[in-house]
Design an enzyme around this catalytic site. Structure first.
Site, mmCIF file in Angstrom:
data_model
loop_
_atom_site.group_PDB
_atom_site.id
_atom_site.type_symbol
_atom_site.label_atom_id
_atom_site.label_comp_id
_atom_site.label_asym_id
_atom_site.label_seq_id
_atom_site.Cartn_x
_atom_site.Cartn_y
_atom_site.Cartn_z
ATOM 1 N N CYS A 142 0.763 -1.255 0.000
ATOM 2 C CA CYS A 142 0.000 0.000 0.000
ATOM 3 C C CYS A 142 0.791 1.300 0.000
ATOM 4 O O CYS A 142 0.377 2.240 -0.673
ATOM 5 C CB CYS A 142 -0.975 -0.014 1.159
ATOM 6 S SG CYS A 142 -2.214 -1.301 0.933
ATOM 7 N N PHE A 150 7.740 -8.516 3.586
ATOM 8 C CA PHE A 150 8.018 -7.068 3.653
ATOM 9 C C PHE A 150 8.159 -6.567 5.076
ATOM 10 O O PHE A 150 8.677 -5.475 5.308
ATOM 11 C CB PHE A 150 6.980 -6.265 2.857
ATOM 12 C CG PHE A 150 5.666 -6.002 3.565
ATOM 13 C CD1 PHE A 150 4.639 -6.924 3.531
ATOM 14 C CD2 PHE A 150 5.460 -4.816 4.251
ATOM 15 C CE1 PHE A 150 3.432 -6.673 4.179
ATOM 16 C CE2 PHE A 150 4.261 -4.545 4.893
ATOM 17 C CZ PHE A 150 3.252 -5.485 4.864
HETATM 18 P P1 NAD Z 1 -6.128 -8.606 -1.752
HETATM 19 O O1 NAD Z 1 -5.595 -8.600 -3.123
HETATM 20 O O2 NAD Z 1 -5.460 -9.442 -0.699
HETATM 21 O O3 NAD Z 1 -7.662 -9.076 -1.781
HETATM 22 C C1 NAD Z 1 -8.603 -8.602 -2.684
HETATM 23 C C2 NAD Z 1 -9.532 -9.749 -3.075
HETATM 24 O O4 NAD Z 1 -10.622 -9.233 -3.831
HETATM 25 C C3 NAD Z 1 -8.881 -10.814 -3.961
HETATM 26 O O5 NAD Z 1 -8.931 -12.071 -3.310
HETATM 27 C C4 NAD Z 1 -9.716 -10.793 -5.250
HETATM 28 O O6 NAD Z 1 -9.894 -12.078 -5.821
HETATM 29 C C5 NAD Z 1 -11.023 -10.225 -4.765
HETATM 30 N N1 NAD Z 1 -11.845 -9.592 -5.815
HETATM 31 C C6 NAD Z 1 -11.484 -8.579 -6.652
HETATM 32 N N2 NAD Z 1 -12.515 -8.211 -7.408
HETATM 33 C C7 NAD Z 1 -13.565 -9.015 -7.069
HETATM 34 C C8 NAD Z 1 -14.918 -9.094 -7.500
HETATM 35 N N3 NAD Z 1 -15.408 -8.242 -8.403
HETATM 36 N N4 NAD Z 1 -15.707 -10.048 -6.952
HETATM 37 C C9 NAD Z 1 -15.227 -10.877 -6.001
HETATM 38 N N5 NAD Z 1 -13.954 -10.828 -5.539
HETATM 39 C C10 NAD Z 1 -13.140 -9.903 -6.061
HETATM 40 O O7 NAD Z 1 -6.186 -7.093 -1.277
HETATM 41 P P2 NAD Z 1 -6.075 -6.522 0.222
HETATM 42 O O8 NAD Z 1 -4.650 -6.483 0.655
HETATM 43 O O9 NAD Z 1 -7.082 -7.195 1.074
HETATM 44 O O10 NAD Z 1 -6.482 -4.993 -0.028
HETATM 45 C C11 NAD Z 1 -7.809 -4.635 -0.347
HETATM 46 C C12 NAD Z 1 -7.946 -3.137 -0.245
HETATM 47 O O11 NAD Z 1 -7.694 -2.729 1.109
HETATM 48 C C13 NAD Z 1 -6.966 -2.338 -1.100
HETATM 49 O O12 NAD Z 1 -7.616 -1.193 -1.564
HETATM 50 C C14 NAD Z 1 -5.873 -1.949 -0.129
HETATM 51 O O13 NAD Z 1 -5.239 -0.742 -0.505
HETATM 52 C C15 NAD Z 1 -6.656 -1.735 1.149
HETATM 53 N N6 NAD Z 1 -5.897 -1.943 2.390
HETATM 54 C C16 NAD Z 1 -5.035 -2.988 2.490
HETATM 55 C C17 NAD Z 1 -4.357 -3.198 3.693
HETATM 56 C C18 NAD Z 1 -3.403 -4.345 3.854
HETATM 57 O O14 NAD Z 1 -2.756 -4.423 4.882
HETATM 58 N N7 NAD Z 1 -3.266 -5.259 2.889
HETATM 59 C C19 NAD Z 1 -4.608 -2.371 4.784
HETATM 60 C C20 NAD Z 1 -5.521 -1.323 4.643
HETATM 61 C C21 NAD Z 1 -6.163 -1.129 3.439
HETATM 62 C C1 UGA Z 2 0.520 0.180 6.546
HETATM 63 C C2 UGA Z 2 -0.037 1.121 7.600
HETATM 64 O O1 UGA Z 2 0.767 1.035 8.788
HETATM 65 C C3 UGA Z 2 -1.489 0.765 7.935
HETATM 66 O O2 UGA Z 2 -2.028 1.717 8.844
HETATM 67 C C4 UGA Z 2 -2.307 0.763 6.651
HETATM 68 O O3 UGA Z 2 -3.638 0.359 6.923
HETATM 69 C C5 UGA Z 2 -1.682 -0.200 5.657
HETATM 70 O O4 UGA Z 2 -0.312 0.195 5.400
HETATM 71 C C6 UGA Z 2 -2.364 -0.206 4.318
HETATM 72 O O5 UGA Z 2 -3.050 0.725 3.966
HETATM 73 O O6 UGA Z 2 -2.126 -1.198 3.637
HETATM 74 P P1 UGA Z 2 1.528 -2.266 6.556
HETATM 75 O O7 UGA Z 2 2.035 -1.884 5.207
HETATM 76 O O8 UGA Z 2 0.794 -3.531 6.696
HETATM 77 O O9 UGA Z 2 0.557 -1.120 7.117
HETATM 78 O O10 UGA Z 2 2.737 -2.327 7.581
HETATM 79 P P2 UGA Z 2 3.645 -1.201 8.303
HETATM 80 O O11 UGA Z 2 3.871 -1.633 9.685
HETATM 81 O O12 UGA Z 2 3.109 0.150 8.108
HETATM 82 O O13 UGA Z 2 5.021 -1.352 7.528
HETATM 83 C C7 UGA Z 2 5.158 -0.950 6.177
HETATM 84 C C8 UGA Z 2 6.612 -1.026 5.784
HETATM 85 O O14 UGA Z 2 7.376 -0.025 6.445
HETATM 86 C C9 UGA Z 2 7.283 -2.351 6.131
HETATM 87 O O15 UGA Z 2 8.138 -2.732 5.097
HETATM 88 C C10 UGA Z 2 8.047 -2.023 7.402
HETATM 89 O O16 UGA Z 2 9.148 -2.872 7.618
HETATM 90 C C11 UGA Z 2 8.486 -0.612 7.108
HETATM 91 N N1 UGA Z 2 8.783 0.167 8.321
HETATM 92 C C12 UGA Z 2 7.816 0.438 9.232
HETATM 93 C C13 UGA Z 2 10.076 0.661 8.506
HETATM 94 O O17 UGA Z 2 10.975 0.430 7.665
HETATM 95 N N2 UGA Z 2 10.335 1.408 9.619
HETATM 96 C C14 UGA Z 2 9.386 1.691 10.548
HETATM 97 O O18 UGA Z 2 9.704 2.386 11.547
HETATM 98 C C15 UGA Z 2 8.097 1.193 10.350
#
Ligand code: NAD
Ligand code: UGA
Length: 479
Positions: A283, A345
């Site tokens: 992200c 990561f």
């Molecule tokens: P992901 O790729 O792990 O999961 C998304 C899922 O949606 C997939 O399994 C895919 O098959 C499914 N999908 C897509 N289109 C579909 C459809 N039309 N019908 C049914 N299934 C469908 O993604 P994620 O990491 O869970 O992230 C989802 C969103 O949340 C993103 O916008 C991301 O930026 C946000 N987000 C992610 C994190 C994180 O830590 N990964 C944290 C906060 C926010």
């Molecule tokens: C991050 C945000 O922390 C979440 O709040 C957010 O919801 C999420 O992105 C998202 O939108 O996907 P995440 O990417 O899961 O979460 O993990 P983090 O703990 O933020 O770490 C991100 C990266 O930064 C990692 O590679 C981590 O090792 C690195 N990092 C983190 C550093 O190098 N230094 C730090 O002090 C902290």
């Protein structure tokens, strides 16, 4: 439209966010039926696997939450249509990666999955449905979702009344590796929306376990933009401390001491000041690039340039680590075995999306290195996909291969196996087990003069020195 209560939730997307988030909602709200749907059959099968160690997402504590709720009021299914039809509230939690082609390629978010969801909801919803953006989206996406849903209301339907919709933004702030803790005890829950009944309905769900003072209500656009900017601020801190780390190395300062000195100022705070190999994860980069794209779109090139530097610094840091390994190993790694410790990561996740290990490993392979890669949770097939090349079973280089400079990699199931005959160990993820390594034992397996490169500040420098190994630590200058 009167919204009475939410009895049934559908979440589209059973990924890192949809799965854990819905598991916690189901756990905390036993009276609500929660169905998580996904078009990916294998993923749904894994969520339904009786063996909880096979869940598709590795998160500490997730298995216990799923064990309590699955089959009681938490279900995983591929039946998207029926699940939408029976839901009072639909969460959209699908992937929103950076576009790889067309308008905005390399920066803008690819919204094709979100749009597909909106169309599925428009097709299948019945009665009044609250549609919740859970995915991270460009500001003003809710307008597009509303337009698609409203178009479906205008379609003449035979006997049933047209469905009606409310659209809310409820971005997710969980971090991987601590997802369950973050969901169960969030700093805040953010709900953006114009229709107070819908906002209240969602707030009531969270109120089952989140104190009301931590449930923030904003307008739609503030909520969408807060998510992008929260990630940008977090990533900016990492690029800032990594830039300081490089300066520390050049001047004899120590970034850990500088971070402590900066972070004890309560206005700055101590979190997110760990220098490292650059941020990874699905992200940070994608969301900042999206922000950069939006700034340019809205005629703010200076603001775009400001945020873009956060990503540029991060890319530079990853290449910098690879180059300094080469420099320390007499300017060439051709045919040299390097043990890579950690491929995810960050620690406590099996996710490798945008992991610094990918770019750094590819740089070293390009230089002709023979990498032996260990990670406690990442599988060898995932590494092969990320590196876009198959592993070689035996990476012991022949003299010809050394001269040809062909780099390669292999999977190592143990740290001891990875370091056997290695010239260097490069620690890229802060897995706890790497803090506890016996450096005397490992040094005996390596080819002298050997190096430890610690990009995560996890090793005990005294013990490494006692083992006779050379040590480089991120942000540590020489006296
Ligand atoms: P992901 O790729 O792990 O999961 C998304 C899922 O949606 C997939 O399994 C895919 O098959 C499914 N999908 C897509 N289109 C579909 C459809 N039309 N019908 C049914 N299934 C469908 O993604 P994620 O990491 O869970 O992230 C989802 C969103 O949340 C993103 O916008 C991301 O930026 C946000 N987000 C992610 C994190 C994180 O830590 N990964 C944290 C906060 C926010
Ligand atoms: C991050 C945000 O922390 C979440 O709040 C957010 O919801 C999420 O992105 C998202 O939108 O996907 P995440 O990417 O899961 O979460 O993990 P983090 O703990 O933020 O770490 C991100 C990266 O930064 C990692 O590679 C981590 O090792 C690195 N990092 C983190 C550093 O190098 N230094 C730090 O002090 C902290």
């Amino acid at each position: 439209m009167k919204i009475t209560s939410i009895d049934s939730i559908c979440c589209i997307g059973a990924g890192y966010v949809g799965g854990p988030t819905m598991a916690v909602i189901a756990d905390r709200c036993p009276e609500i039926v929660v169905t998580v749907v996904d078009s990916n059959e294998a993923r749904i099968a894994a969520w339904n696997d009786p063996d909880l160690s096979h869940l598709p997402v590795y998160e500490p504590g997730l298995d216990d939450v799923v064990a309590r709720a699955r089959g009681r009021n938490l279900y995983f299914s591929t039946d998207v249509g029926n699940s939408i039809a029976s839901a009072d509230m639909v969460f959209i939690s699908v992937n929103t990666p950076t576009k790889t082609k067309g308008l905005g390629a390399g920066q803008a978010s690819d919204l094709r999955w979100v749009e597909a969801c909106a169309r599925q909801v428009a097709n299948f919803a019945k009665g009044h449905t609250v549609v919740v953006e859970k995915s991270t989206l460009p500001v003003r996406t809710a307008a597009a979702i509303k337009a698609i849903l409203e178009a479906s209301q205008q379609k003449p339907l035979c006997d049933e009344p047209s469905p009606t919709f409310s659209v809310l933004s409820n971005p997710e702030f969980l971090a991987e590796g601590t997802a369950i803790r973050d969901l169960e005890d969030p700093d805040r829950v953010l709900i953006g929306g114009e229709e107070s009944e819908a906002v209240d309905a969602l707030a009531q769900i969270y109120a089952h376990w989140v104190p009301s003072g931590r449930i923030l209500r904003t307008n739609l656009w503030s909520s969408e933009l807060s998510k992008l900017t929260a990630n940008a601020f977090l990533a900016q801190r990492i690029s800032s401390i990594n830039s300081v780390a490089a300066l520390c190395e050049a001047t004899g300062a120590d970034v850990r001491e500088v971070a402590l000195a900066i972070g004890t100022d309560t206005r700055i705070g101590s979190k997110f000041l760990n220098a490292g190999p650059g941020f990874g994860g699905s992200c940070f980069q994608k969301d900042i690039l999206n922000l950069v794209y939006l700034c340019r779109h809205f005629g703010l090139p200076e603001v775009a340039g400001y945020w873009e530097e956060v990503v540029n610094l991060n890319t530079w840091q990853q290449h910098r680590i690879a180059s300094l390994v080469v420099q320390r190993l007499f300017g060439t790694v051709s045919g040299k075995r390097i043990a890579i410790l950690g491929f995810s990561f960050k620690a406590d996740t099996n996710d490798t999306r945008e992991a610094p290990a990918i770019r750094i490993s590819l740089d070293l392979i390009e230089e002709g290195a023979q990498l032996a890669i260990h990670d406690p949770k990442v599988e060898r097939d995932q590494m092969a996909r990320d590196l876009n090349q198959n592993e070689r079973a035996d990476i012991t280089p022949s003299p010809e291969a050394v001269l040809k400079g062909e780099g390669t990699w292999c999977f190592a199931s143990t740290v001891q196996g990875a370091v056997q005959g290695a010239d260097a160990v490069l620690i890229l993820t802060e897995w706890n087990e790497y803090r506890l390594l016996d450096w005397k034992e490992l040094a005996a397996k390596m080819r002298a003069p050997a190096w430890v490169f610690d990009t995560r500040s996890v090793v005990d420098s005294v013990k490494v020195a006692e083992s006779g190994l050379n040590l480089w630590r991120v942000g540590e200058g020489e006296d």
